[in-house]
Design a protein around this motif. Structure first.
Motif, PDB file in Angstrom:
ATOM      1  N   ARG A 297      -3.311   3.702   2.502  1.00  0.00           N
ATOM      2  CA  ARG A 297      -2.138   3.228   1.770  1.00  0.00           C
ATOM      3  C   ARG A 297      -0.941   3.952   2.369  1.00  0.00           C
ATOM      4  O   ARG A 297      -0.949   5.184   2.510  1.00  0.00           O
ATOM      5  N   VAL A 298       0.082   3.189   2.732  1.00  0.00           N
ATOM      6  CA  VAL A 298       1.157   3.729   3.556  1.00  0.00           C
ATOM      7  C   VAL A 298       2.516   3.278   3.045  1.00  0.00           C
ATOM      8  O   VAL A 298       2.638   2.307   2.287  1.00  0.00           O
ATOM      9  N   VAL A 299       3.536   4.010   3.478  1.00  0.00           N
ATOM     10  CA  VAL A 299       4.901   3.509   3.474  1.00  0.00           C
ATOM     11  C   VAL A 299       5.387   3.552   4.916  1.00  0.00           C
ATOM     12  O   VAL A 299       4.723   4.102   5.798  1.00  0.00           O
ATOM     13  N   PHE A 300       6.571   2.965   5.145  1.00  0.00           N
ATOM     14  CA  PHE A 300       7.114   2.905   6.496  1.00  0.00           C
ATOM     15  C   PHE A 300       8.363   3.769   6.581  1.00  0.00           C
ATOM     16  O   PHE A 300       9.393   3.448   5.977  1.00  0.00           O
ATOM     17  N   ALA A 301       8.250   4.884   7.308  1.00  0.00           N
ATOM     18  CA  ALA A 301       9.398   5.761   7.516  1.00  0.00           C
ATOM     19  C   ALA A 301      10.403   5.065   8.424  1.00  0.00           C
ATOM     20  O   ALA A 301      10.030   4.335   9.340  1.00  0.00           O
ATOM     21  N   LYS A 302      11.692   5.302   8.177  1.00  0.00           N
ATOM     22  CA  LYS A 302      12.758   4.708   8.981  1.00  0.00           C
ATOM     23  C   LYS A 302      13.482   5.817   9.739  1.00  0.00           C
ATOM     24  O   LYS A 302      14.024   6.751   9.147  1.00  0.00           O
ATOM     25  N   ILE A 303      13.485   5.705  11.055  1.00  0.00           N
ATOM     26  CA  ILE A 303      14.199   6.641  11.921  1.00  0.00           C
ATOM     27  C   ILE A 303      15.013   5.805  12.892  1.00  0.00           C
ATOM     28  O   ILE A 303      14.460   5.080  13.725  1.00  0.00           O
ATOM     29  N   GLY A 304      16.336   5.877  12.763  1.00  0.00           N
ATOM     30  CA  GLY A 304      17.185   4.963  13.521  1.00  0.00           C
ATOM     31  C   GLY A 304      16.937   3.552  13.039  1.00  0.00           C
ATOM     32  O   GLY A 304      17.037   3.259  11.841  1.00  0.00           O
ATOM     33  N   GLN A 305      16.572   2.662  13.957  1.00  0.00           N
ATOM     34  CA  GLN A 305      16.238   1.283  13.599  1.00  0.00           C
ATOM     35  C   GLN A 305      14.744   1.008  13.812  1.00  0.00           C
ATOM     36  O   GLN A 305      14.341  -0.142  13.947  1.00  0.00           O
ATOM     37  N   THR A 306      13.972   2.086  13.817  1.00  0.00           N
ATOM     38  CA  THR A 306      12.533   1.967  13.996  1.00  0.00           C
ATOM     39  C   THR A 306      11.818   2.371  12.711  1.00  0.00           C
ATOM     40  O   THR A 306      12.194   3.345  12.060  1.00  0.00           O
ATOM     41  N   TYR A 307      10.784   1.599  12.361  1.00  0.00           N
ATOM     42  CA  TYR A 307       9.958   1.872  11.191  1.00  0.00           C
ATOM     43  C   TYR A 307       8.547   2.210  11.665  1.00  0.00           C
ATOM     44  O   TYR A 307       8.025   1.568  12.584  1.00  0.00           O
ATOM     45  N   GLU A 308       7.921   3.195  11.010  1.00  0.00           N
ATOM     46  CA  GLU A 308       6.592   3.624  11.426  1.00  0.00           C
ATOM     47  C   GLU A 308       5.781   4.037  10.210  1.00  0.00           C
ATOM     48  O   GLU A 308       6.318   4.616   9.265  1.00  0.00           O
ATOM     49  N   VAL A 309       4.478   3.762  10.257  1.00  0.00           N
ATOM     50  CA  VAL A 309       3.609   4.055   9.113  1.00  0.00           C
ATOM     51  C   VAL A 309       3.528   5.547   8.843  1.00  0.00           C
ATOM     52  O   VAL A 309       3.614   6.372   9.756  1.00  0.00           O
ATOM     53  N   ARG A 310       3.388   5.872   7.575  1.00  0.00           N
ATOM     54  CA  ARG A 310       3.033   7.212   7.144  1.00  0.00           C
ATOM     55  C   ARG A 310       1.851   7.073   6.192  1.00  0.00           C
ATOM     56  O   ARG A 310       1.967   6.476   5.121  1.00  0.00           O
ATOM     57  N   MET A 311       0.693   7.608   6.609  1.00  0.00           N
ATOM     58  CA  MET A 311      -0.514   7.522   5.809  1.00  0.00           C
ATOM     59  C   MET A 311      -0.432   8.535   4.664  1.00  0.00           C
ATOM     60  O   MET A 311      -0.203   9.718   4.891  1.00  0.00           O
ATOM     61  N   LEU A 312      -0.615   8.065   3.448  1.00  0.00           N
ATOM     62  CA  LEU A 312      -0.360   8.896   2.273  1.00  0.00           C
ATOM     63  C   LEU A 312      -1.647   9.247   1.536  1.00  0.00           C
ATOM     64  O   LEU A 312      -2.551   8.427   1.408  1.00  0.00           O
ATOM     65  N   GLU A 313      -1.669  10.474   1.025  1.00  0.00           N
ATOM     66  CA  GLU A 313      -2.630  10.840   0.000  1.00  0.00           C
ATOM     67  C   GLU A 313      -1.875  10.816  -1.315  1.00  0.00           C
ATOM     68  O   GLU A 313      -0.875  11.531  -1.476  1.00  0.00           O
ATOM     69  N   LEU A 314      -2.318   9.974  -2.237  1.00  0.00           N
ATOM     70  CA  LEU A 314      -1.554   9.698  -3.446  1.00  0.00           C
ATOM     71  C   LEU A 314      -2.164  10.379  -4.660  1.00  0.00           C
ATOM     72  O   LEU A 314      -3.379  10.580  -4.745  1.00  0.00           O
ATOM     73  N   GLY A 315      -1.300  10.720  -5.598  1.00  0.00           N
ATOM     74  CA  GLY A 315      -1.727  11.273  -6.866  1.00  0.00           C
ATOM     75  C   GLY A 315      -1.521  10.275  -7.983  1.00  0.00           C
ATOM     76  O   GLY A 315      -1.926   9.115  -7.880  1.00  0.00           O
ATOM     77  N   ARG A 316      -0.836  10.707  -9.024  1.00  0.00           N
ATOM     78  CA  ARG A 316      -0.606   9.844 -10.186  1.00  0.00           C
ATOM     79  C   ARG A 316       0.279   8.661  -9.802  1.00  0.00           C
ATOM     80  O   ARG A 316       1.300   8.820  -9.138  1.00  0.00           O
ATOM     81  N   GLU A 317      -0.123   7.475 -10.232  1.00  0.00           N
ATOM     82  CA  GLU A 317       0.606   6.247  -9.891  1.00  0.00           C
ATOM     83  C   GLU A 317       1.226   5.648 -11.137  1.00  0.00           C
ATOM     84  O   GLU A 317       0.545   5.418 -12.143  1.00  0.00           O
TER      85      GLU A 317
END
Length: 414
Positions: free
Chosen positions: A356-376
């Motif tokens: 489960r990921v979000v997409f980090a934004k650096i400049g005009q580039t987006y890249e996955v960040r794999m997350l370890e999640l807690g309370r939702e």
């Protein structure tokens, strides 16, 4: 249809950056077209072959039963070399500027890195090796879950960003209810003096403004005719009179403001101790994707005798008329809230491979960040690891970015 158009607009405007392990022995400046095809020589261990004359290094990422790690195999003239005679390093540079250098130790027939290769496996790579008094160097991009979308295209697709940081996150309770007109947004319009109704000018469904003429009534006392006006703006939801009727104490009309609605939810005994006025609730229809944030406003004073349910009400502003009285809705109530150090928007989270990921934004580039999640929670989800504090990420319409990456055929390759 709107989602489809947004995706098409974003994909047409966004040049793709290729997936993990998408290049041959070219330096990082090589064309993305070759990288996108994953067009490079593979060695006996299915790794990337890097050649310099008669010497070669095969770069692999081993993750079978262990955390991902680099393993290198050395060759000369196509024959395996004793790893004790090779000194190698791998340096990776990530999109956010972080650099990591791995040293290697000989193990059986390969060189093993001295650290874990953390997800995502998306970076520019420099490999150096020394054997037999000779130095060798290679550089190549190895990208995964990465794409570029111009800011203009992102705005057109409705992509917005947030910054990772502390937020209040709570457990949720799902409740089912319906939309009703807010009683505070309705008015009963009666006759000032009893008498026969001489004229009626408006009907059910008519939209009226404050001061609109509704009817004329003749006073039985003075025999003078007077006008009845709308006291508020809204829509006539009831008309209880016709010409020739005798107006009395009952309302002639009921006017309701359709922009002022409430969501009402029966709260059953199992949840009554967890749900309180003031708690946030996310309201959406049983179908579709329209979601609106609201707050539990109050409870009606009486319980329903048979079910023992108590009715909770949440204000539901309805300026565009989307919510119609009688419509069934689902609510997610945040309960037991607490502040966590790191959280991301729940709607921003997407599925990428097994992560489960979000997409980090650096400049005009987006890249996955794999997350370890807690309370939702319905609005925010706690992050235990996988993204740095202060990282900007795609919060709204992040599915557009995932579709762009999926379209590129991004793979987990090395």
């Amino acid at each position: 249809m709107r989602r489809t158009l947004l995706i098409i607009a974003a994909l047409m405007a966004a040049p793709l950056i290729a997936s993990c392990g998408q290049s041959g022995e070219e330096p990082a400046a090589a064309g993305a077209e070759a990288a996108a095809a994953g067009d490079y020589e593979r060695g006996p261990h299915n790794g990337r072959m890097l050649r310099d004359g008669a010497f070669a290094i095969e770069v692999t990422v081993f993750e079978d039963g262990v955390p991902p790690e680099y393993r290198l195999y050395a060759y000369r003239d196509g024959k395996p070399l004793d790893p004790r005679g090779v000194n190698a390093q791998v340096m990776i540079a990530r999109l956010d500027g972080e650099k990591t250098t791995f040293a290697f130790n000989p193990q059986e027939d390969y060189l093993r890195a001295n650290g874990v290769l953390v997800e995502p496996h998306s970076f520019d790579v420099v490999v150096t090796a020394r054997e037999g008094g000779r130095n060798h160097r290679w550089a190549f991009p190895s990208y995964e879950g990465r794409t570029s979308i111009t800011d203009a295209a992102a705005r057109a697709a409705g992509i917005t960003t947030e910054t990772v940081g502390p937020q209040q996150v709570g457990d949720t309770v799902e409740i089912i209810g319906r939309v009703e007109l807010d009683p505070t947004g309705s008015a009963d319009v009666g006759a000032k003096y009893p008498g026969p109704v001489m004229a009626v000018y408006r009907n059910v469904g008519d939209r009226v403004g404050r001061g609109t003429l509704l009817a004329r009534v003749e006073s039985s006392n003075s025999l003078q005719t007077y006008s009845v006006y709308a006291p508020i703006a809204g829509v006539i939801t009831q008309r209880n009179t016709n010409v020739g009727d005798v107006a009395g104490s009952e309302p002639l009309f009921v006017i309701s403001d359709p922009s002022r609605t409430v969501a009402t939810f029966p709260i059953f005994p199992r949840d009554i101790e967890r749900i309180r006025p003031g708690q946030p609730v996310q309201i959406r229809g049983l179908e579709g994707e329209r979601t609106q944030a609201a707050t539990i406003r109050d409870f009606l004073p009486l319980a329903e005798v048979t079910s023992q349910a108590v009715t909770a009400r949440a204000s539901l502003p309805n300026r565009d008329g989307f919510w119609r009285p009688g419509m069934a809705v689902r609510g997610l109530v945040s309960v037991d809230q607490r502040t966590v150090p790191l959280a991301v928007r729940t709607d921003a989270i997407q599925q990428f491979r097994a992560f489960r990921v979000v997409f980090a934004k650096i400049g005009q580039t987006y890249e996955v960040r794999m997350l370890e999640l807690g309370r939702e929670g319905p609005e925010w989800t706690e992050v235990l690891s996988g993204i740095k504090p202060g990282t900007v990420y795609a919060a709204k319409n992040s599915y557009v970015i995932k579709a762009d990456i999926d379209k590129s055929g991004a793979s987990h390759d090395h």
